[in-house]
Design a protein around this motif. Sequence first.
Motif, PDB file in Angstrom:
ATOM      1  N   LYS A   1     -95.646 -30.513  49.313  1.00 26.73           N
ATOM      2  CA  LYS A   1     -96.958 -31.667  49.115  1.00 26.73           C
ATOM      3  C   LYS A   1     -97.159 -32.354  50.480  1.00 26.73           C
ATOM      4  CE  LYS A   1     -94.978 -35.703  47.504  1.00 26.73           C
ATOM      5  NZ  LYS A   1     -95.112 -36.886  46.279  1.00 26.73           N
TER       6      LYS A   1
ATOM      7  N   THR B   1     -97.347 -35.697  51.925  1.00 34.41           N
ATOM      8  CA  THR B   1     -96.875 -37.656  51.582  1.00 34.41           C
ATOM      9  C   THR B   1     -96.828 -38.072  53.379  1.00 34.41           C
ATOM     10  OG1 THR B   1     -94.455 -37.046  51.464  1.00 34.41           O
ATOM     11  CG2 THR B   1     -95.668 -36.792  49.590  1.00 34.41           C
TER      12      THR B   1
ATOM     13  N   ASN C   1     -91.577 -40.736  45.270  1.00 33.90           N
ATOM     14  CA  ASN C   1     -90.707 -40.565  46.274  1.00 33.90           C
ATOM     15  C   ASN C   1     -89.479 -40.148  45.878  1.00 33.90           C
ATOM     16  OD1 ASN C   1     -93.751 -41.142  47.533  1.00 33.90           O
ATOM     17  ND2 ASN C   1     -92.828 -43.213  47.644  1.00 33.90           N
TER      18      ASN C   1
ATOM     19  N   THR D   1     -92.730 -40.397  54.155  1.00 34.65           N
ATOM     20  CA  THR D   1     -93.020 -41.427  52.741  1.00 34.65           C
ATOM     21  C   THR D   1     -91.833 -41.038  51.919  1.00 34.65           C
ATOM     22  OG1 THR D   1     -95.467 -40.511  52.404  1.00 34.65           O
ATOM     23  CG2 THR D   1     -94.218 -42.488  50.731  1.00 34.65           C
ATOM     24  N   ASP D   2     -91.262 -40.216  51.733  1.00 26.73           N
ATOM     25  CA  ASP D   2     -90.199 -39.922  50.784  1.00 26.73           C
ATOM     26  C   ASP D   2     -88.613 -39.825  52.170  1.00 26.73           C
ATOM     27  OD1 ASP D   2     -91.370 -38.228  49.140  1.00 26.73           O
ATOM     28  OD2 ASP D   2     -91.663 -36.471  49.408  1.00 26.73           O
TER      29      ASP D   2
END
Length: 676
Positions: free
Chosen positions: A407, A409, A423, A413-414
Amino acid sequence: MAAVSATATNLVVALASRGPTRARKSGALSRPGGVVPIRAVQTPVKPSEGATRESQPIGAFPKSAVASRQHVQPATEKFQKAYADYSTGYASVPGLAYERSEWITEVIGEIPAELEGTLLRNGPAMYVRGEGSERFEKSYLDGDGMVTSIAIKDGKAYFRNKFVRTEDFDKEEELGRYTEPSIFTAKDPRKPAFFWRLFNDILAGNLQRKQNGAYNVLSWGGNLVAVDYKKPYELDPDTLETIGHRASPLSSVMHTSHYRTLDEPDGSGRRCVAFINEVDWRSETTKAVFYEFDEAGEEVSRRAYDYPASYVHDLIVTDNYYILFDCPIKIDFPAVFTKYIFEKSCLSELICEDTDRRPLFRIFPRRGDSREVKTVEADYWCYAYHHVNGFEDAEGKIIFDTCTWDKFTLYFTDICSPNGESNYPRMKLSRFVIDTDAGKATHHCLSDLPCELPITSWDYTGKPYQHIYLSSAVGTNAAGVNGPMQALTKVSLPTTDALGGVTETEWVPGDTKFAMEPFYVARKGAVDEDDGWVVALVHDAEYDKGEMGGRGTEMVIIDAKKFGEGPVARLRMPTYVPFGVHGSWSERYVAGPPKEAELKAIAALKAAGGGTSLNGMQGPNAKIPTPGLSGGGGGGGSGGVDSAATQEVQDGVSAGIIAAGVTAAVLGAALLSSLA
């Protein structure tokens, strides 16, 4: 990261003047010798019609065998303690008073006597200014860059840390507040923000953004350069003081924080390859410019290519090609008017997934007169930010190894702000086999271990190789949620052309310790690919002697052949260093203990009654907000400088005293179509 920043910075301009999709003719770029760079013909705007988002089912991926993933936790386990500890590595530091330089005296184990060079790290370190109602906190990635160095020689280590003094940093430091808008922060220091964002940013298309000098640092060809999303700044290799933009060939051209170093096949030496993607959203065109620098630091090649507007982050370089991974993204135009102008989102949040197409490999010729850019569609829908390595095999196919995400992101973010719920790390190690003749790129998952920030031996860049070193997540639960990035993992392929069957060796630094980006250092005269060391900084969330709320930082040195045994040496840094973004290992010993010129400058300032602070922003009575930041020291070292003299160098040396300052170029409107 650099390409994310620039893509976001340019996307709003499209609203002001968005013309139909068309090919853009780029003017010739100047370069040494007057050689005109090669420009490529346009490649298709879209891949084959009917491409879907379907990916390989998760159950089809080979499962990682590392110990930390063998005991699957119940779905109720969200790793909250681990994530809370991990988050402490993103604390902002006080500012210029935090700078210091001293010998590292606390060492567990023994620094290998033959290890010589400097570990260089760069990343946002200060992202809070003001107090009370005037307090302004920026997103981590918008913080001011601080370069950290650990110079190692003769079994001893010397520590330095310095802020990158960009023009924007100096302006805000003088005013004591943030004044410049940034890429990753929704809040805007310009008031009224609505007016600025609507009329200045969107309608006028003026998207100048702060240069924070925070995303990487590289020692190459006798030059030391810090860079953010596109603008490099020369640093003094002895003191880390900022000299400025345009002080050397490497700091004179705009390039991102990602590069590759590889040997020329004819034995003529090693090249450093840098690049930039300049996105013009008005014409929906991207210009990719690839620069090559020889071992003396001179620019020896520059090639520019046009292709449809896209998002890329990193590059792979082989003997004959530059290869970019074009992620499927698009602009979220409604969010510009519903969120951006109301400070509910930042620029980087205005790009989103494009599920109408698969990712593409764009393959640019590195040599000869060819103008052809080959475009190959991947058979697997994913995103990729940081690539491992790549090479051309005996059949002419291209092997492209990377860390893939399912995905979009914006990877930080993760990684930078995970919460264990929406996250968390969810990457995998992937190998693509690109057949340019057949126009196919086939995906093979090497491991489902969530991993990022890969590194290999620079001696094998662009060549067949077998060993990869990565930062990896620890822990997983029945719902598929993974713990934070914490371990270092060595991944070894059984053969250079293997499509699976990897061996993984994991090292976990501790329950409350979190490893940062690793770097590989080859042993001098090494024959085997993994005959050397892996070095990295490690965040300690519970350091009882820490001056920053119990935070501390270590450097670890691991024998790459005996990776599972853990570090042969742990070096305790004299102060906490935030996680940072990227860095490098310099084979050249830079930023060591003070040399004669630095000591003379300090003596001259003291004689003039100015104390030992030479950074131009602090006087002899400057208040140090955190206790003990100027203490420490001890130990002998290279250069014949004793510890007493060393401890007088806590605030550094002004670039105006040691080196002439270089006036940075004014960005102006040219930035609007040049950022990438």
